[in-house]
Design a protein around this motif. Structure first.
Motif: not given
Length: 117
Positions: A2-4, A9-10, A57-62, A96-99
């Motif tokens: 999926p495109r971001r 977030l994807v 994905a962890l790197g992008r989130l970091a 916050v982003a997750y919620r």
């Protein structure tokens, strides 16, 4: 893949944050293999095709400040006879982003009662 959309977030990133929050509640921090196991156990989680996908994905989130990481104390790993692990934590911004993302996805999901009315 999926495109971001800008600022969004994807699916895998949302799944990582959700699983990370769960793991963090139990242990305070988590490492990649435990996260991959939790993701595999979660119903409806985005398919994880390879551990490399998880760490990218962890790197992008970091980079976005949604997770932070540090290397485990070398003494702990040595006592257990294994290599050091990188330990992760979901930041306040990550929670916050997750919620926000899960609320938005829930709001956009069709209501099964009215979808085919």
């Amino acid at each position: 893949m999926p495109r971001r959309r800008e600022g969004r977030l994807v699916g895998l990133e949302v799944d990582i944050l959700g699983a990370g929050i769960e793991l963090q509640a139990d242990d305070g921090d988590f490492y990649g293999f435990a996260l991959a196991k939790r993701l595999a156990d979660r119903a409806g989680a985005t398919a994880l095709t390879a551990h490399g996908t998880l760490y990218k994905a962890l790197g992008r989130l970091a980079e976005r400040g949604l997770v932070e990481s540090e290397w485990e104390d070398p003494g702990i790993a040595a006592e257990e006879g294994r290599p050091r692990r990188r330990l992760y934590r979901v930041t306040g911004a990550g929670v916050v982003a997750y919620r926000a993302e899960t609320e938005q996805r829930t709001a956009l999901a069709p209501n099964p009662r009215t979808a085919f009315a």
